[in-house]
Structures are given as C-alpha cells and as structure tokens.
Design an enzyme around this catalytic site. Structure first.
Site, mmCIF file in Angstrom:
data_model
loop_
_atom_site.group_PDB
_atom_site.id
_atom_site.type_symbol
_atom_site.label_atom_id
_atom_site.label_comp_id
_atom_site.label_asym_id
_atom_site.label_seq_id
_atom_site.Cartn_x
_atom_site.Cartn_y
_atom_site.Cartn_z
ATOM 1 N N SER A 183 0.915 -1.232 0.002
ATOM 2 C CA SER A 183 -0.073 0.092 0.122
ATOM 3 C C SER A 183 0.895 1.337 -0.071
ATOM 4 O O SER A 183 0.227 2.337 -0.530
ATOM 5 C CB SER A 183 -0.964 0.212 1.202
ATOM 6 N N HIS A 211 -5.499 -3.793 -2.392
ATOM 7 C CA HIS A 211 -5.032 -2.707 -3.762
ATOM 8 C C HIS A 211 -5.127 -3.182 -4.876
ATOM 9 O O HIS A 211 -4.904 -2.475 -5.825
ATOM 10 C CB HIS A 211 -3.922 -2.032 -3.187
ATOM 11 N N LYS A 242 -12.261 0.380 -1.726
ATOM 12 C CA LYS A 242 -11.315 0.950 -2.431
ATOM 13 C C LYS A 242 -11.957 0.848 -3.966
ATOM 14 O O LYS A 242 -12.821 1.652 -4.110
ATOM 15 C CB LYS A 242 -9.924 0.232 -2.298
#
Length: 392
Positions: A183, A211, A242
C-alpha cells in the site's frame, strides 16, 4: 502510583514530541462526496489521495443500489451473522465473491482490518510459525501478534530468505503472510513463487489483495487472476471500500477453511453484521467491476502518463505499475512542506511519514483513479516539477 494529573501530563509531553518530529496527524472534514474534487474548510482541491481507484464511490448506479437496499432491508442488520444479522443479501454477496475470485467459499467482514485480524489467530497458535513480509499492512502486523505464533519478518520480497526460514522452522503449522500490492510502495508480491513455497513447506498462504482487487487481472478479478498457480493452502483477503467503492471486506478460500473461520474467527463471530443494504450495493459494484475494462484502461493511461512525464532529480518515484505511485522525499519536514505547497497550488497529495513507512522514507503517496482526466494528471506532474525545484 502516578496521579491522574501526571498521566495526562505524560501524554501531553509525548504529543509535543510527536509534533516536534513532524509526525503529528490531523483529520480534515470533507464537505463533498468522494471524488477527485476534495473540499474542506471552504477550499477545493484536485485530490490524489483516495483509494477509489475506479471512481465508483459516488456513482449513480451504486447510489441507486444503496437506496433499493435500504428500502428493502432498512439501515442496520441488528445482530452478528451467527445470531440473526445474516441475510439473503449477505449470502448472495459471499457466493458472488467466491465465484468472482475463483474460490470455493467466502466470508464477508465489516472492514479489511477485521478480516485480516480474523485469519491467523483462527488457524495458528503458540508453537506455530508465521513468516511475514516486512512491509505488510499494519492490520497484518497486528494479526500476527494476536495469533501468538513465532514470528519471522523476512526482508521485503526476499524469497530466498523466506525459503531458508521456512526450511529451518520446526513448527508443525506455518503461515506465509503478504500483501499482494503493497500500500505504500505500490509494488506487487511474486504471488506464483509464494504459492510454490507454501506448497513446498506445507504452509498456509494469506494474501491481502486490498489494492489489487477490482483493478488488476482480467475483469478486475484481482492480483491472483494474473497468475495460473493455485493451492488449497491459499487464502485471499480483499477489501470492498477501495476499487469497489463501498465498504467491507471478504476472506475467500477452500470450503473447509471458510467453515473453520465461521466457527473460530472472533472478529467475525463477535461483530454485528454490516448493513445488508451495503451487500446489495456491492453486488452492483461487482457488476461494474466485471464490466469495467474501460475504467481500468483510463486508470492505466493515467499511470502511464504520470510515469512517462515525471522527471525528478531530488525526489524518487518508486517503480509501480499500480494506482499507487509513491514519491520518496526522505525527510519528514520536507514531505510536509511538499504536501503543503501542493495544497497551495490546489492539489491534495498526502505526506506519509513513519511509522506508516520506514524512518527516512517519508513520501508523497499519489493515488490515481479512473475518475482523473489526462488534464488532471498533467497538472499534477507540472506541480511536482515546480515543487521539487523550489525545495531543492
């Protein structure tokens, strides 16, 4: 025994030290929905700070799905999943996530932090062994402590050291833990090689794809979809706040593993189920991800434009093909100055400092989105060139 006054005085002294080290954190209350336009305290900025990689968080389709979900289910679940909070909406979401990621079964969680905390303590205990990449997310670090297993933190992406450590371990049960996309650096773990090591040493492999899910792999199915290797020892954690644009997380694995987590994972058992309206919204988000090749193409164009146009001399752009594009500045104060100067130019890019990143590697963390235009990315590049010259 210290008095209450002395305890508070100690905290105040420690806070002063945090401020003096340029490590003090502050919140900013945004006045607009999540988008490239970030507004707080009466000021508007072009933001490169969100993990909303596909620009779905404020999409009309998801807003309408949430409204339909609220109309059907209300706004709360009322209890934990195992008491009475589990609904057909949760069930449908878990089945869809399992199929989408290619696993037998899936368990949904309220947050990614809870999902990561759930897995290692449910599968390991004292006398077992965990092998974790040194740059793993904080939730994975905390999960290793809760498991009470022996911990080895191997140097970032150093699979030779990992292999040697696994070979030397006498533990009956072992677990390798790694982010898929890291990240703060934006680089990607060698997932195929990690799977081979897990099979070689009969170890669990927990991969955090917070991610990568929605962004990488065919149809946004995640980092693991970019490789062909699979293993029954593989456990996937993915977040839904996300690229999916909503909230929550999931753990996917074999049916046996998911059944075990259902019995033993305390962060699942003892947490109120997330609102079913979110599950309904996420079903819509998965449709948008699956058919979101155009969004991923726009995101990748922004990544390519930034990397090809940015020519830094003092600062350092880390190698990354993901939406996370970190620029290492080094000094905490300089990183803060760079972030402040960007705000003065109308752009919001956060300064990331220790302990989130190692000492001496403070950075600007750029998060690109499909919602950014080519003009947005060029504006950021020009501003970064200007600021580097000013701070040189």
């Amino acid at each position: 025994m210290p008095s209450r006054h002395n305890i508070l005085e100690e905290l105040a002294t420690k806070l002063a030290e945090v401020r003096q080290s340029d490590l003090f954190r502050q919140r900013r209350a945004a006045t607009l929905p999540c988008s490239p336009l970030y507004d707080y305290a009466g000021q508007s900025f072009l933001s490169f700070a969100s993990n909303d990689y596909l620009g779905l968080a404020n999409s009309t389709a998801l807003i309408e799905a949430a409204q339909r979900g609220a109309k059907r289910w209300g706004v709360g679940s009322g209890a934990s999943h195992l008491v009475s909070g589990h609904t057909l909406a949760h069930d449908a979401l878990e089945q869809r996530l399992a199929a989408f990621t290619g696993f037998e079964a899936c368990l949904s969680f309220s947050t990614g932090y809870l999902a990561n905390l759930a897995v290692p303590p449910a599968l390991l205990g004292r006398g077992d062994a965990i092998f974790a990449d040194r740059l793993n997310h904080a939730s994975l670090v905390d999960a290793t402590q809760l498991a009470r297993a022996d911990l080895t933190r191997y140097p970032h992406l150093d699979l030779v050291r990992l292999d040697n450590a696994l070979q030397a371990s006498k533990a009956v049960r072992k677990m390798i833990i790694s982010d898929a996309v890291f990240s703060m650096d934006g680089d990607i773990a060698p997932l195929a090689d990690l799977i081979k090591l897990a099979d070689k040493h009969d170890a669990w492999l927990l991969i955090d794809d917070a991610h990568g899910f929605g962004v990488l792999g065919p149809q946004g199915r995640g980092s693991l979809a970019e490789i062909t290797e699979r293993s029954p020892r593989l456990i996937l954690m993915g977040t839904l706040g996300k690229a999916a644009g909503v909230a929550g997380a999931f753990v996917a694995g074999s049916a046996t593993v998911i059944d075990w987590l259902l019995q033993k994972a305390r962060p699942y058992i003892f947490t109120t189920a997330s609102p079913p309206l979110l599950a309904e919204t996420l079903l819509c988000a998965l449709d948008l991800i699956e058919h979101g090749d155009a969004l991923r193409a726009q995101l990748n164009r922004n990544i390519e434009l930034l990397r090809n146009s940015l020519h830094l001399r003092r600062f350092r752009l880390l190698p990354s093909r993901t939406a996370i594009q970190p620029i290492v500045v080094g000094d905490n104060a300089v990183a803060l100055k760079a972030s402040t100067r960007l705000r003065e130019l109308g752009l919001y890019v956060p300064a990331i400092r220790p302990p989130t990143v190692p000492t001496g590697s403070a950075r600007l963390r750029i998060s690109l989105s499909a919602a950014h235009t080519e003009a947005d990315t060029k504006r950021l590049v020009d501003a970064l060139h200007t600021i580097e010259n000013e701070l040189a």
